[in-house]
Design a protein around this motif. Structure first.
Motif, PDB file in Angstrom:
ATOM      1  N   LEU A  53       0.843  -1.194   0.000  1.00 32.29           N
ATOM      2  CA  LEU A  53       0.000   0.000   0.000  1.00 32.29           C
ATOM      3  C   LEU A  53       0.875   1.240   0.000  1.00 32.29           C
ATOM      4  N   GLU A  54       0.471   2.239  -0.767  1.00 30.51           N
ATOM      5  CA  GLU A  54       1.162   3.528  -0.777  1.00 30.51           C
ATOM      6  C   GLU A  54       0.243   4.545  -0.110  1.00 30.51           C
ATOM      7  N   TRP A  55       0.757   5.170   0.932  1.00 27.57           N
ATOM      8  CA  TRP A  55      -0.019   6.092   1.754  1.00 27.57           C
ATOM      9  C   TRP A  55       0.244   7.532   1.350  1.00 27.57           C
ATOM     10  N   VAL A  56      -0.762   8.398   1.565  1.00 28.18           N
ATOM     11  CA  VAL A  56      -0.618   9.834   1.338  1.00 28.18           C
ATOM     12  C   VAL A  56      -0.968  10.563   2.630  1.00 28.18           C
ATOM     13  N   LYS A  57      -0.363  11.732   2.795  1.00 29.37           N
ATOM     14  CA  LYS A  57      -0.597  12.538   3.992  1.00 29.37           C
ATOM     15  C   LYS A  57      -1.959  13.210   3.929  1.00 29.37           C
ATOM     16  N   THR A  58      -2.528  13.447   5.121  1.00 26.39           N
ATOM     17  CA  THR A  58      -3.762  14.213   5.252  1.00 26.39           C
ATOM     18  C   THR A  58      -3.468  15.413   6.156  1.00 26.39           C
ATOM     19  N   SER A  59      -4.436  16.278   6.318  1.00 27.79           N
ATOM     20  CA  SER A  59      -4.290  17.415   7.230  1.00 27.79           C
ATOM     21  C   SER A  59      -4.872  17.104   8.604  1.00 27.79           C
ATOM     22  N   ASP A  60      -5.307  15.878   8.830  1.00 27.19           N
ATOM     23  CA  ASP A  60      -5.918  15.445  10.087  1.00 27.19           C
ATOM     24  C   ASP A  60      -4.833  14.860  11.000  1.00 27.19           C
ATOM     25  N   ALA A  61      -4.563  15.521  12.124  1.00 29.05           N
ATOM     26  CA  ALA A  61      -3.490  15.076  13.025  1.00 29.05           C
ATOM     27  C   ALA A  61      -3.764  13.700  13.633  1.00 29.05           C
ATOM     28  N   LEU A  62      -5.025  13.365  13.891  1.00 27.54           N
ATOM     29  CA  LEU A  62      -5.357  12.067  14.478  1.00 27.54           C
ATOM     30  C   LEU A  62      -5.300  10.944  13.441  1.00 27.54           C
ATOM     31  N   HIS A  63      -5.601  11.269  12.190  1.00 30.72           N
ATOM     32  CA  HIS A  63      -5.584  10.302  11.073  1.00 30.72           C
ATOM     33  C   HIS A  63      -4.687  10.870   9.972  1.00 30.72           C
ATOM     34  N   PRO A  64      -3.367  10.843  10.159  1.00 29.09           N
ATOM     35  CA  PRO A  64      -2.462  11.562   9.258  1.00 29.09           C
ATOM     36  C   PRO A  64      -2.193  10.903   7.908  1.00 29.09           C
ATOM     37  N   LEU A  65      -2.634   9.654   7.715  1.00 27.28           N
ATOM     38  CA  LEU A  65      -2.362   8.954   6.452  1.00 27.28           C
ATOM     39  C   LEU A  65      -3.614   8.265   5.952  1.00 27.28           C
ATOM     40  N   ARG A  66      -3.739   8.217   4.615  1.00 27.30           N
ATOM     41  CA  ARG A  66      -4.870   7.513   4.008  1.00 27.30           C
ATOM     42  C   ARG A  66      -4.428   6.887   2.695  1.00 27.30           C
ATOM     43  N   THR A  67      -5.201   5.892   2.264  1.00 26.72           N
ATOM     44  CA  THR A  67      -5.005   5.258   0.963  1.00 26.72           C
ATOM     45  C   THR A  67      -6.301   4.569   0.585  1.00 26.72           C
ATOM     46  N   LYS A  68      -6.327   3.980  -0.596  1.00 23.65           N
ATOM     47  CA  LYS A  68      -7.480   3.187  -1.031  1.00 23.65           C
ATOM     48  C   LYS A  68      -6.983   1.804  -1.406  1.00 23.65           C
ATOM     49  N   ALA A  69      -7.783   0.808  -1.056  1.00 24.09           N
ATOM     50  CA  ALA A  69      -7.481  -0.584  -1.411  1.00 24.09           C
ATOM     51  C   ALA A  69      -8.781  -1.354  -1.474  1.00 24.09           C
ATOM     52  N   GLU A  70      -8.890  -2.222  -2.425  1.00 29.22           N
ATOM     53  CA  GLU A  70     -10.087  -3.046  -2.574  1.00 29.22           C
ATOM     54  C   GLU A  70     -11.342  -2.185  -2.636  1.00 29.22           C
ATOM     55  N   GLY A  71     -11.218  -0.977  -3.225  1.00 34.05           N
ATOM     56  CA  GLY A  71     -12.358  -0.079  -3.364  1.00 34.05           C
ATOM     57  C   GLY A  71     -12.806   0.594  -2.072  1.00 34.05           C
TER      58      GLY A  71
END
Length: 68
Positions: A11-29
């Protein structure tokens, strides 16, 4: 897909502006997010699929790519 399967998947993660949830990605839709825990009382990270907690872990999976 189970939490353990996501932890083993590449999985390749990207940064968010949310300090509690700082990373997001998509997988399996589905949207995946990382929540930062109150370490050491809690696990360092929690993996969420949508709003559901699917895995807690302390060591970053080797198959995951952090953003630079």
């Amino acid at each position: 897909m189970t939490g353990d399967q996501f932890l083993k998947q590449k999985l390749e993660w990207v940064k968010t502006s949310d300090a509690l949830h700082p990373l997001r990605t998509k997988a399996e839709g589905q949207e995946l997010r990382i929540r930062i825990g109150d370490f050491p009382e809690e696990s360092m990270y929690t993996l969420l699929v949508g709003e559901q907690e699917v895995a807690q872990f302390d060591d970053w999976p080797k198959t995951w790519v952090r953003p630079r």
